[in-house]
Design a protein around this motif. Structure first.
Motif, PDB file in Angstrom:
ATOM      1  N   CYS A  67      35.930 -13.256  68.910  1.00  0.00           N
ATOM      2  CA  CYS A  67      37.090 -13.017  68.024  1.00  0.00           C
ATOM      3  C   CYS A  67      36.631 -12.665  66.610  1.00  0.00           C
ATOM      4  N   THR A  68      37.270 -11.681  66.014  1.00  0.00           N
ATOM      5  CA  THR A  68      36.873 -11.191  64.680  1.00  0.00           C
ATOM      6  C   THR A  68      37.798 -11.670  63.564  1.00  0.00           C
ATOM      7  N   ASN A  69      38.645 -12.651  63.826  1.00  0.00           N
ATOM      8  CA  ASN A  69      39.599 -13.113  62.805  1.00  0.00           C
ATOM      9  C   ASN A  69      38.911 -13.450  61.477  1.00  0.00           C
ATOM     10  N   ALA A  70      37.753 -14.018  61.566  1.00  0.00           N
ATOM     11  CA  ALA A  70      37.055 -14.434  60.349  1.00  0.00           C
ATOM     12  C   ALA A  70      36.556 -13.254  59.525  1.00  0.00           C
ATOM     13  N   CYS A  71      36.564 -12.070  60.133  1.00  0.00           N
ATOM     14  CA  CYS A  71      36.026 -10.889  59.446  1.00  0.00           C
ATOM     15  C   CYS A  71      37.124 -10.039  58.790  1.00  0.00           C
ATOM     16  N   LEU A  72      38.370 -10.452  58.960  1.00  0.00           N
ATOM     17  CA  LEU A  72      39.475  -9.584  58.540  1.00  0.00           C
ATOM     18  C   LEU A  72      39.860  -9.784  57.080  1.00  0.00           C
ATOM     19  N   SER A  73      40.400  -8.699  56.511  1.00  0.00           N
ATOM     20  CA  SER A  73      40.921  -8.741  55.124  1.00  0.00           C
ATOM     21  C   SER A  73      42.089  -7.771  55.024  1.00  0.00           C
ATOM     22  N   LYS A  74      42.827  -7.823  53.862  1.00  0.00           N
ATOM     23  CA  LYS A  74      43.959  -6.909  53.654  1.00  0.00           C
ATOM     24  C   LYS A  74      43.505  -5.585  53.046  1.00  0.00           C
ATOM     25  N   ASP A  75      42.275  -5.569  52.515  1.00  0.00           N
ATOM     26  CA  ASP A  75      41.829  -4.398  51.758  1.00  0.00           C
ATOM     27  C   ASP A  75      41.344  -3.246  52.634  1.00  0.00           C
ATOM     28  N   ARG A  76      40.737  -3.593  53.756  1.00  0.00           N
ATOM     29  CA  ARG A  76      40.138  -2.522  54.574  1.00  0.00           C
ATOM     30  C   ARG A  76      40.126  -2.935  56.045  1.00  0.00           C
ATOM     31  N   PHE A  77      39.965  -1.927  56.899  1.00  0.00           N
ATOM     32  CA  PHE A  77      39.884  -2.173  58.340  1.00  0.00           C
ATOM     33  C   PHE A  77      38.453  -2.633  58.715  1.00  0.00           C
ATOM     34  N   TYR A  78      38.384  -3.570  59.646  1.00  0.00           N
ATOM     35  CA  TYR A  78      37.099  -3.985  60.243  1.00  0.00           C
ATOM     36  C   TYR A  78      36.980  -3.266  61.597  1.00  0.00           C
ATOM     37  N   THR A  79      35.964  -2.432  61.755  1.00  0.00           N
ATOM     38  CA  THR A  79      35.831  -1.593  62.952  1.00  0.00           C
ATOM     39  C   THR A  79      34.681  -2.114  63.832  1.00  0.00           C
ATOM     40  N   TRP A  80      34.932  -2.229  65.129  1.00  0.00           N
ATOM     41  CA  TRP A  80      33.902  -2.692  66.071  1.00  0.00           C
ATOM     42  C   TRP A  80      34.177  -2.125  67.466  1.00  0.00           C
ATOM     43  N   LYS A  81      33.202  -2.295  68.359  1.00  0.00           N
ATOM     44  CA  LYS A  81      33.320  -1.724  69.718  1.00  0.00           C
ATOM     45  C   LYS A  81      33.229  -2.873  70.722  1.00  0.00           C
ATOM     46  N   HIS A  82      34.023  -2.750  71.789  1.00  0.00           N
ATOM     47  CA  HIS A  82      34.071  -3.831  72.754  1.00  0.00           C
ATOM     48  C   HIS A  82      34.472  -3.288  74.130  1.00  0.00           C
TER      49      HIS A  82
END
Length: 713
Positions: A67-82
């Motif tokens: 889970c990437t919840n800890a990596c999220l912010s309002k300023d920018r998108f967090y991009t990853w592959k799964h």
């Protein structure tokens, strides 16, 4: 103007990308777009709000470990592959926190990249295959140790396929077997190599047929259609899946351009990449070249140690082995030194091809009898070593070699033999055998007259036929005790019937038979005739005296000769004290260890030995020191000069005194012909006399009639 709040949901629902919104704290889903509902195969109107994202999207019963919840912010998108295991789909994911009604929610936009990802992975896998192949090629080409290179290659292949075991089998065309020659196995798997040696080639016939049709052999899990000896064999070794590719050997000359199956390379229980059999086939091609190079290298190394004409080890190999044996702790060593007789004569008169046949014929016999250590060390010289065996076995092998020489070999050869136990000096033993061979060689070349060699085998056969025909007869000459006049023994002397019926003395034929190496036939015949005579003497109730039988040094060099004489003696029931073996001083030319062994055998089998012809030509005093003789016989040449030659009297007197001092050795004078000689010998306290003064040699029948019942002269 259209309200913005109505436009956004329309746009999101019409997008091909998957979109959802969830609560990052409770993981509850609050929104799915149409693409997501379709991706999840949801029914129209099916409720999703309140469901947990990890259960709905991933099929999990707890929050996703990734889970990437800890990596999220309002300023920018967090991009990853799964890769989504539930949906079997690769996604590019763009995550961001969005504020709705004063709370932060997770927004995730999912782009399906499965098609491009599969293509990328295929490309990567293809690159991995090519890299693996390059690695295999480098391993083979850069490693000088070929065995190590192939073992490293098998490890590369085994790890690529994530197999339990990778291996190479090779065919042996000469004995029609197949063996597992190389293997790699992962940790926790046992080696099967020792159990897969010299299997009948027919056992893997199914492999050969499949290779001829499809170039590969597969056994995959749960394939019930495959049956036969190979699956049964694999099942025995806990193999449930298997891949193999052939290793071909190109034979353009001998096989008219056709390929011959040299072996195969394979893996057992591969857990990945079974669709990439091409890698195994490519590796098999390079391995075939490497195996060919290895065989060529081994062949060159083998040829550097082999004599091309005979296939025996050459001189270089012999010297290497001798050095190896010097470093080893030997319990025993037998040495056989062989030299072909008449090779130069054969080359000069019959041509070198015939000479080569002679060499090959001798080599064949040596290889048959001493296959472990046999070498051609010169043009006509051979040596065989018998390492850590018993003397009995060594002598048995020698008998076999002698039978081969007599019955099968197309030429004669001289042979020097030596056997030692305990503390072994290899150089010394080889030197002794060489010397003994030289003695036999001299005997052989004593028969070469005007460049024409006498035929040893022909003469031997002729001698045996003449013995059987009764052309030889035993005469006996009494031996008289000089103080009492009593007959205390007799000497057996051989006579040969001439073409005119005359009796020929030994000097007319003994030297020829001795030089040709066939004297043993005559010596053994004389011994047996004496045994027969003593048996008759005993049977008639007489009191026999000991009879001396002459033996040539050549005869005594034979294997087990004393044992053979004992068997003859026992066959006729003759007591051992009635037989005396007479030898001449030439016996000292035997190799010391062989001479000691001979004397040990005489003692072992209860024979007493007499030294004959003492003082003829030369006298070897050392032989009197080192050997136990019961009798020393002074040669007739010394007795002849007793009356006129003071020096002869000194030599005879001191020789008789020496006998008295050397453990009471009996002194016997040969050739006594007159009273004066007898008187001088009595004065010197000589024990026994023999000569025409007492009696000429008599035919055995006459001797028995004259002396069989009366022992006073």
């Amino acid at each position: 103007m259209i309200e913005r709040e109505k436009i956004y949901p329309i746009i999101v629902d019409e997008s091909e990308n998957v979109v959802y919104i969830s609560d990052p704290e409770t993981y509850e889903v609050v929104y799915l777009n149409q693409a997501m509902r379709e991706t999840l195969d949801m029914e129209p109107g099916e409720e999703y709000t309140g469901r947990l994202c990890y259960e709905l999207f991933q099929g999990l019963d707890s929050p996703c470990p990734f889970c990437t919840n800890a990596c999220l912010s309002k300023d920018r998108f967090y991009t990853w592959k799964h890769y989504n295991e539930k949906l079997k789909t690769y996604f590019i994911l763009r995550d961001k926190l969005v504020e709705i009604d004063g709370r932060d929610y997770r927004l995730e936009i999912c782009v399906d990249i499965t098609e491009s990802e599969v293509q990328h992975q295929n490309l990567e896998q293809q690159l991995s295959i090519e890299e693996t192949l390059v690695q295999c090629i480098h391993t083979l080409s850069e490693n000088e140790d070929m065995d190590m290179a192939i073992n490293s290659l098998l490890e590369i292949i085994g790890r690529f396929y994530q197999a339990d075991r990778s291996f190479i089998f090779e065919y042996n065309q000469w004995n029609n077997t197949v063996s597992n020659t190389y293997e790699w196995y992962r940790e926790g798997v046992e080696s099967d190599l020792p159990k897969l040696q010299n299997l009948p080639a027919g056992l893997v016939e199914q492999w050969k047929k499949t290779f001829a049709d499809s170039e590969v052999y597969y056994i995959l899990p749960n394939n019930e259609e495959i049956s036969g000896e190979i699956p049964d064999l694999l099942h025995k070794f806990h193999v449930h899946s298997h891949m193999a590719a052939p290793i071909w050997e190109e034979k353009s000359d001998a096989y008219q351009g056709e390929r011959r199956l040299s072996g195969f390379i394979g893996v057992n229980n591969p857990s990945r990449g079974i669709e990439h059999i091409k890698l195994l086939q490519s590796v098999a091609f390079f391995v075939s070249n490497d195996i060919y190079k290895r065989r060529m290298f081994n062949k060159m190394e083998e040829l550097s140690h082999l004599d091309a004409l005979t296939g025996l080890g050459n001189r270089n190999y012999y010297l290497e082995r001798v050095e190896e044996l010097k470093q080893a702790r030997l319990e025993s060593l037998g040495v056989v030194f062989i030299d072909i007789n008449g090779l130069k004569y054969a080359n000069d008169h019959y041509g070198h091809p015939y000479g080569d046949e002679m060499i090959q014929s001798v080599a064949h016999g040596i290889r048959r009898v001493f296959p472990e250590y046999a070498y051609r060390i010169g043009g006509d010289e051979f040596i065989a070593l018998f390492v850590n065996g018993t003397k009995e076995e060594f002598e048995q092998r020698l008998d076999t070699l002698k039978r081969y020489a007599e019955n099968e070999c197309i030429c004669d050869f001289s042979m020097g033999v030596n056997f030692g136990e305990g503390k072994i000096n290899i150089d010394e033993q080889i030197g002794y055998s060489d010397s003994m061979m030289y003695v036999e060689k001299q005997v052989y070349y004593g028969s070469v007259i005007d460049g024409r060699r006498q035929q040893h085998k022909a003469l031997a056969r002729k001698l045996v036929r003449e013995i059987e025909a009764g052309n030889f007869e035993i005469f006996l000459q009494p031996k008289i005790h000089l103080d009492t006049g009593e007959m205390v023994g007799a000497e057996a002397l051989m006579r040969r019937q001439g073409e005119e019926g005359e009796m020929l003395l030994p000097d007319r034929f003994i030297s020829l038979y001795e030089s040709e190496g066939v004297i043993q036939y005559l010596d053994c015949y004389a011994f047996e005739e004496v045994c027969k005579m003593l048996a008759v003497w005993l049977e008639k109730g007489g009191t026999p005296v000991p009879i001396s039988v002459n033996f040539s040094r050549v005869s005594l060099m034979g294997s087990d000769v004393v044992k053979h004489l004992a068997e003859l003696r026992d066959r006729y029931g003759v007591p051992s004290e009635l037989l005396v073996i007479e030898v001449t001083e030439s016996i000292s030319q035997m190799e010391p260890r062989a001479l000691r062994s001979l004397m040990d055998d005489f003692e072992k089998y209860g024979f007493v030995v007499s030294l004959d012809d003492y003082g003829y030509q030369y006298s070897n005093l050392a032989i009197l020191i080192n050997m136990n003789f019961v009798e020393l016989k002074l040669d007739k040449s010394l007795v002849d000069d007793l009356a006129e030659n003071p020096k002869a009297r000194i030599v005879v007197e001191n020789s008789i005194d020496m006998c008295r001092r050397l453990n009471q050795v009996i002194s016997t004078a040969e050739g006594i012909e007159n009273e004066e000689q007898l008187s001088i010998l009595k004065e010197f306290h000589c024990n026994v006399g023999q000569g025409y003064f007492f009696s000429e040699p008599l035919p055995k029948e006459v001797f028995l009639k004259k002396f069989g019942g009366c022992h006073s002269f």
